[in-house]
Every structure is written in C-alpha cells, then in structure tokens.
Scaffold this active site. Structure first.
Site, PDB file in Angstrom:
ATOM      1  N   ALA A  29      -0.940 -15.398 128.195  1.00 54.36           N
ATOM      2  CA  ALA A  29      -1.424 -16.715 128.374  1.00 54.36           C
ATOM      3  C   ALA A  29      -0.273 -17.492 128.840  1.00 54.36           C
ATOM      4  O   ALA A  29      -0.040 -18.236 129.681  1.00 54.36           O
ATOM      5  CB  ALA A  29      -1.973 -17.522 127.170  1.00 54.36           C
ATOM      6  N   TYR A  30       0.682 -17.117 128.142  1.00 55.31           N
ATOM      7  CA  TYR A  30       2.139 -17.985 128.169  1.00 55.31           C
ATOM      8  C   TYR A  30       2.774 -17.410 129.739  1.00 55.31           C
ATOM      9  O   TYR A  30       3.275 -18.208 130.597  1.00 55.31           O
ATOM     10  CB  TYR A  30       3.284 -17.400 127.311  1.00 55.31           C
ATOM     11  CG  TYR A  30       4.730 -18.126 127.556  1.00 55.31           C
ATOM     12  CD1 TYR A  30       4.593 -19.348 127.091  1.00 55.31           C
ATOM     13  CD2 TYR A  30       5.684 -17.353 127.899  1.00 55.31           C
ATOM     14  CE1 TYR A  30       6.042 -19.949 127.235  1.00 55.31           C
ATOM     15  CE2 TYR A  30       6.838 -18.065 128.069  1.00 55.31           C
ATOM     16  CZ  TYR A  30       7.006 -19.464 127.542  1.00 55.31           C
ATOM     17  OH  TYR A  30       8.350 -20.055 127.885  1.00 55.31           O
ATOM     18  N   VAL A  31       2.718 -16.003 130.135  1.00 62.91           N
ATOM     19  CA  VAL A  31       2.897 -15.381 131.424  1.00 62.91           C
ATOM     20  C   VAL A  31       2.154 -16.227 132.425  1.00 62.91           C
ATOM     21  O   VAL A  31       2.715 -16.518 133.237  1.00 62.91           O
ATOM     22  CB  VAL A  31       2.744 -14.135 131.511  1.00 62.91           C
ATOM     23  CG1 VAL A  31       2.918 -13.593 132.851  1.00 62.91           C
ATOM     24  CG2 VAL A  31       3.508 -13.318 130.372  1.00 62.91           C
TER      25      VAL A  31
END
Length: 243
Positions: free
Chosen positions: A146-148
């Site tokens: 999700a962060y990527v």
C-alpha cells in the site's frame, strides 16, 4: 505551509525554513506537539503559526491554506510532507483499514493540499510545492504494498500538477526520500526490526538520513535557487536509486 510538522522531517523543515526567514504555517494532527513547536519558533523570533488538522480531511487542508493567506498575506511555498507507513505485512494480509489510511494520508492528503494551495499561489503569480515521496515511489522497498503504491501516486500527482500549472508560475516537485531516522521509521522498525539493516544497506552511504538532510532539499526546491526545476522527482536517498 508544512504538513506533518509535529515531528521528523516536517519539524526539521519548520525549524530550517523559519531560520531562513520564512513565515511558517504548521499542520499536523497532534495539536499539543504542533503548538509547542510553533511556540519554540516564535520565541526565537520567527513567524510561526500552528494549524492542527488532518491532511486526509479536505476541510482541514483548506482551512490551513486559508489561515496562511489571512495571517501572512499569501502562500508562496508548501511542503506536503505528512505521511503514513507500514511494513512487514504481505499484501494479502494487509487490513483494508491500513490500506485506506495509507492512501488517505499519502495520496489524498497531497491531493487535498494541492487543490487549495495551487489557487492561492496562482492568484499571486506563482509559487513552489514540494511533495514527499520515497524510494518506495520508484520500486518495491520492503515497505507495505500500500505504501509503495501510494508513493508512486505522489510522483504521478506531482508531475501532472507541474505540467498543468507551470505556465501559471507554480512549480511542483517531489522528493524521493530514502530511509530517514524519524518517529515513523522507528515505529516501522519496531514492527519489523529485520528491515533496519536492509534499509541502511540500500544507500550507497550505508546509513539512514537525518531529518534535516531531507529538509534542506525541500528548502532548496522551495527557493529561487531551483527556479528552473519542476516536475522532478529529486532523490534524497544516499544513492539508493543510483544502483
């Protein structure tokens, strides 16, 4: 206007920008810490104002811009730095709420801020916006999927905004930030301590950054020294993306 200003890179930027003579409007969710920082800066002779809020709320972002314009006569620069990161959980095990919060803070937060910062800058003939992305905005790093995805999106938003508003005097750039010793990083490492060596090893310099090292890059992009730089994803990563 600096978001995520209550700690880490944002707090370092607040101190640095203020020391360079900027009037700073500080935004973050943690009101007590934010007001303490604003008081510290004011006591040193700087012009600083705390505007507590969550970048994931468009109303809060709009309010911060409105306060900046009302108190200081306009908005010249913005450092959209607020972020939320997780690591150590595979994609299929990531809770939907974690995904939503990650996207809300990192992507919607930048969107909300720029939607109100850009008109304020255009009305003054221009300005500069710096958005905090990450090495995770260029490749998978060990942070959550999700962060990527979110940090890739920040670079996309940055480039789109730069293309749309360049002729109206607004420059928009992103920082491709490497592993940095912030409160958020310490939280990630408590969850997945095995990542510390990997994060440090990614950099050619074999270390993590201090928050002020990232803040210095943001200050340069906000200033006249970078007047011909826009739509860029500028690495501040100790060489992590060079190899």
């Amino acid at each position: 206007m600096i978001t995520g200003a209550s700690s880490g890179i944002g707090a370092a930027a607040a101190r640095l920008f203020a020391a360079q003579g900027a009037a700073v409007v500080l935004m973050a969710r943690r009101e007590e810490r934010l007001r303490a920082l604003a008081a510290e800066l004011t006591a040193s002779g700087a012009r600083a104002l705390a505007v507590p809020g969550d970048v994931a709320s468009e109303a809060d972002a709009a309010h911060a811009v409105k306060v900046a314009v009302a108190e200081f006569g306009g908005l010249d620069c913005a450092f959209n730095n607020a972020g939320y990161a997780t690591a150590g959980t595979p994609l299929h095990e990531t809770d939907a709420a974690v995904y939503e919060r990650t996207m809300d803070v990192n992507v919607r937060g930048v969107w909300n801020c720029m939607r109100h910062q850009i008109p304020a800058m255009v009305s003054r003939g221009g300005g500069s916006i710096v958005n905090t992305s990450s090495v995770a905005g260029t490749r998978a790093t060990g942070a959550s999927a999700a962060y990527v995805a979110a940090k890739h999106a920040v670079i996309g938003l940055t480039r789109a905004a730069a293309a749309e508003y360049g002729e109206r005097g607004v420059r928009v750039n992103a920082l491709v930030v490497g592993s940095t010793r912030t409160e958020m990083m310490e939280q990630v490492l408590r969850t997945a301590p095995e990542l510390e060596d990997r994060f440090a090893a990614d950099a050619i310099q074999k270390r993590m950054a201090a928050p002020v090292e990232v803040a210095r890059a943001a200050a340069w992009l906000c200033g006249d020294g970078s007047s011909f730089v826009t739509g860029a994803a500028v690495p501040v990563d100790g060489g992590a993306t060079a190899t």
